[in-house]
Design a protein around this motif. Structure first.
Motif, PDB file in Angstrom:
ATOM      1  N   CYS A   1      26.501 -20.826  42.231  1.00  0.00           N
ATOM      2  CA  CYS A   1      26.863 -20.026  43.396  1.00  0.00           C
ATOM      3  C   CYS A   1      27.961 -19.041  43.016  1.00  0.00           C
ATOM      4  CB  CYS A   1      27.357 -20.925  44.532  1.00  0.00           C
ATOM      5  SG  CYS A   1      28.837 -21.878  44.094  1.00  0.00           S
ATOM      6  N   SER A   2      28.144 -18.056  43.871  1.00  0.00           N
ATOM      7  CA  SER A   2      29.294 -17.161  43.812  1.00  0.00           C
ATOM      8  C   SER A   2      29.347 -16.446  45.148  1.00  0.00           C
ATOM      9  CB  SER A   2      29.197 -16.164  42.650  1.00  0.00           C
ATOM     10  OG  SER A   2      28.456 -15.020  43.012  1.00  0.00           O
ATOM     11  N   ARG A   3      30.312 -15.587  45.328  1.00  0.00           N
ATOM     12  CA  ARG A   3      30.419 -14.857  46.590  1.00  0.00           C
ATOM     13  C   ARG A   3      29.604 -13.579  46.590  1.00  0.00           C
ATOM     14  NH1 ARG A   3      36.832 -14.558  47.048  1.00  0.00           N
ATOM     15  NH2 ARG A   3      36.506 -14.152  44.829  1.00  0.00           N
ATOM     16  N   ASN A   4      28.968 -13.252  45.466  1.00  0.00           N
ATOM     17  CA  ASN A   4      28.273 -11.975  45.326  1.00  0.00           C
ATOM     18  C   ASN A   4      26.811 -12.201  44.942  1.00  0.00           C
ATOM     19  OD1 ASN A   4      27.280  -9.504  43.983  1.00  0.00           O
ATOM     20  ND2 ASN A   4      29.361  -8.748  44.308  1.00  0.00           N
ATOM     21  N   MET A   5      25.891 -11.886  45.855  1.00  0.00           N
ATOM     22  CA  MET A   5      24.477 -12.099  45.582  1.00  0.00           C
ATOM     23  C   MET A   5      23.962 -11.201  44.466  1.00  0.00           C
ATOM     24  SD  MET A   5      21.672 -13.641  45.941  1.00  0.00           S
ATOM     25  CE  MET A   5      21.623 -14.627  47.445  1.00  0.00           C
ATOM     26  N   LYS A   6      24.482  -9.993  44.366  1.00  0.00           N
ATOM     27  CA  LYS A   6      24.048  -9.088  43.294  1.00  0.00           C
ATOM     28  C   LYS A   6      24.317  -9.709  41.931  1.00  0.00           C
ATOM     29  CE  LYS A   6      24.649  -4.375  41.531  1.00  0.00           C
ATOM     30  NZ  LYS A   6      25.376  -3.078  41.719  1.00  0.00           N
ATOM     31  N   ASP A   7      25.503 -10.285  41.762  1.00  0.00           N
ATOM     32  CA  ASP A   7      25.835 -10.925  40.493  1.00  0.00           C
ATOM     33  C   ASP A   7      24.941 -12.134  40.232  1.00  0.00           C
ATOM     34  OD1 ASP A   7      27.842  -9.082  40.123  1.00  0.00           O
ATOM     35  OD2 ASP A   7      29.468 -10.428  40.734  1.00  0.00           O
TER      36      ASP A   7
ATOM     37  N   VAL B   1      24.620 -17.698  47.600  1.00  0.00           N
ATOM     38  CA  VAL B   1      25.939 -17.144  47.906  1.00  0.00           C
ATOM     39  C   VAL B   1      26.781 -18.215  48.598  1.00  0.00           C
ATOM     40  CG1 VAL B   1      27.200 -15.501  49.335  1.00  0.00           C
ATOM     41  CG2 VAL B   1      25.205 -14.748  48.045  1.00  0.00           C
ATOM     42  N   ALA B   2      27.999 -18.409  48.112  1.00  0.00           N
ATOM     43  CA  ALA B   2      28.903 -19.366  48.747  1.00  0.00           C
ATOM     44  C   ALA B   2      30.327 -19.107  48.294  1.00  0.00           C
ATOM     45  CB  ALA B   2      28.504 -20.802  48.423  1.00  0.00           C
ATOM     46  N   ASP B   3      31.230 -19.073  49.251  1.00  0.00           N
ATOM     47  CA  ASP B   3      32.662 -19.080  48.982  1.00  0.00           C
ATOM     48  C   ASP B   3      33.094 -20.541  49.030  1.00  0.00           C
ATOM     49  OD1 ASP B   3      35.424 -19.065  49.040  1.00  0.00           O
ATOM     50  OD2 ASP B   3      35.572 -17.396  50.455  1.00  0.00           O
ATOM     51  N   MET B   4      33.421 -21.118  47.877  1.00  0.00           N
ATOM     52  CA  MET B   4      33.648 -22.551  47.809  1.00  0.00           C
ATOM     53  C   MET B   4      34.975 -22.990  48.418  1.00  0.00           C
ATOM     54  SD  MET B   4      30.831 -23.579  46.638  1.00  0.00           S
ATOM     55  CE  MET B   4      31.045 -25.249  46.034  1.00  0.00           C
ATOM     56  N   SER B   5      35.803 -22.035  48.829  1.00  0.00           N
ATOM     57  CA  SER B   5      37.026 -22.394  49.542  1.00  0.00           C
ATOM     58  C   SER B   5      36.762 -22.575  51.034  1.00  0.00           C
ATOM     59  CB  SER B   5      38.108 -21.334  49.332  1.00  0.00           C
ATOM     60  OG  SER B   5      37.745 -20.112  49.957  1.00  0.00           O
ATOM     61  N   ASP B   6      35.549 -22.250  51.470  1.00  0.00           N
ATOM     62  CA  ASP B   6      35.145 -22.367  52.862  1.00  0.00           C
ATOM     63  C   ASP B   6      34.264 -23.610  53.016  1.00  0.00           C
ATOM     64  OD1 ASP B   6      32.917 -21.801  55.024  1.00  0.00           O
ATOM     65  OD2 ASP B   6      34.623 -20.553  55.585  1.00  0.00           O
ATOM     66  N   SER B   7      34.675 -24.552  53.827  1.00  0.00           N
ATOM     67  CA  SER B   7      33.978 -25.841  53.909  1.00  0.00           C
ATOM     68  C   SER B   7      32.535 -25.700  54.373  1.00  0.00           C
ATOM     69  CB  SER B   7      34.743 -26.795  54.839  1.00  0.00           C
ATOM     70  OG  SER B   7      34.852 -26.259  56.146  1.00  0.00           O
ATOM     71  N   LYS B   8      32.278 -24.785  55.303  1.00  0.00           N
ATOM     72  CA  LYS B   8      30.909 -24.590  55.792  1.00  0.00           C
ATOM     73  C   LYS B   8      30.010 -24.047  54.693  1.00  0.00           C
ATOM     74  CE  LYS B   8      27.532 -23.970  58.815  1.00  0.00           C
ATOM     75  NZ  LYS B   8      26.570 -23.158  58.036  1.00  0.00           N
ATOM     76  N   GLN B   9      30.479 -23.055  53.960  1.00  0.00           N
ATOM     77  CA  GLN B   9      29.669 -22.486  52.888  1.00  0.00           C
ATOM     78  C   GLN B   9      29.481 -23.488  51.751  1.00  0.00           C
ATOM     79  OE1 GLN B   9      30.386 -18.288  51.832  1.00  0.00           O
ATOM     80  NE2 GLN B   9      31.841 -18.205  53.530  1.00  0.00           N
ATOM     81  N   LEU B  10      30.499 -24.293  51.480  1.00  0.00           N
ATOM     82  CA  LEU B  10      30.368 -25.329  50.459  1.00  0.00           C
ATOM     83  C   LEU B  10      29.282 -26.333  50.852  1.00  0.00           C
ATOM     84  CD1 LEU B  10      33.205 -27.161  48.594  1.00  0.00           C
ATOM     85  CD2 LEU B  10      31.339 -28.468  49.607  1.00  0.00           C
ATOM     86  N   THR B  11      29.302 -26.761  52.101  1.00  0.00           N
ATOM     87  CA  THR B  11      28.288 -27.698  52.583  1.00  0.00           C
ATOM     88  C   THR B  11      26.899 -27.083  52.505  1.00  0.00           C
ATOM     89  OG1 THR B  11      29.867 -28.782  54.073  1.00  0.00           O
ATOM     90  CG2 THR B  11      27.534 -29.074  54.558  1.00  0.00           C
TER      91      THR B  11
END
Length: 235
Positions: free
Chosen positions: A32-38, A59-69
């Motif tokens: 995962c990462s915060r950038n789908m293009k990458d 895509v996921a910001d791992m500092s955000d619990s919802k996105q991590l889940t």
């Protein structure tokens, strides 16, 4: 079924090098990462170059619990057991404890510690039931040796190292290996522009090789800590 490695934040630096290494060795990799293009560029390059295994991206910001889940659920939906988990997400904000910007501690705890804690919890029970699997945390020299201007970064990495040691003790009797990676200065994007030769740093690929080699050992052996420094010492 190919073995599956889950590597958080895998498009740059140590994370990317580790994705490349495990994929080259025949693993399927979810990252995962915060950038789908990458992410899409990574998937296209590696699946085309290696011709082995699949790259699964979200895509996921791992500092955000919802996105991590959401990322953890994405991995679970692959219906493949997680053989290797590399908790690689991290952020570095320099500053002294008594002077750093308000919120620095919270940001680095959420990113450097909570991401590893909660992602591990998402997969550890399955590893425990299968009595196999390997969890890595990408820590830092700053997690065992404090230094001026390390501030909350050092605090978060000390906490991450403590988490890893606790997990190792808990998983010892269940066949799940746990390794703390403690790396010094590694040449990644965060060091670009500094007035130091690239040769003064470790290579991200060397870190990835160390992670892979530790996992490649028999299940009778665990490398509890991997301590790596530049040949000329810390920067």
């Amino acid at each position: 079924m190919k073995k599956l490695a889950v590597i958080s934040s895998g498009t740059k630096g140590i994370g990317r090098a580790t994705v490349e290494k495990f994929h080259k060795e025949g693993f399927d990799v979810a990252t995962c990462s915060r950038n789908m293009k990458d992410l899409l560029a990574l998937k296209k390059e590696l699946e085309g170059k290696n011709g082995v295994g699949s790259i699964y991206v979200k895509v996921a910001d791992m500092s955000d619990s919802k996105q991590l889940t959401d990322f953890a659920d994405f991995v679970k939906d692959l219906n493949q057991p997680v053989d290797v988990l590399v908790n690689n997400t991290g952020v570095f904000l320099p500053g002294a404890v008594h002077e750093e910007e308000e919120g620095s501690l919270e940001k680095m705890i959420e990113t450097n510690l909570y991401s590893a804690y909660y992602l591990t919890r998402a997969f550890i029970n399955d590893m425990k039931e299968r009595r196999e699997g390997h969890v890595f945390t990408t820590g830092s020299i700053a997690g065992i040796q404090a230094y001026a201007n390390g501030g909350s970064y050092s605090i978060s990495k000390f906490a991450l190292h403590g988490f890893t040691k606790a997990l190792r003790a808990e998983m010892m009797d269940f066949g799940v290996r746990v390794t703390s990676l403690l790396a010094g200065a590694t040449y990644t994007a965060s060091w670009e522009g500094v007035e130091l030769s690239e040769d003064r740093f470790m290579k991200a690929s060397d870190i990835a090789d160390a992670i892979y080699s530790a996992n490649a050992l028999s299940k009778h052996t665990v490398v509890e800590e991997i301590l790596l420094r530049p040949q000329l010492g810390d920067i």
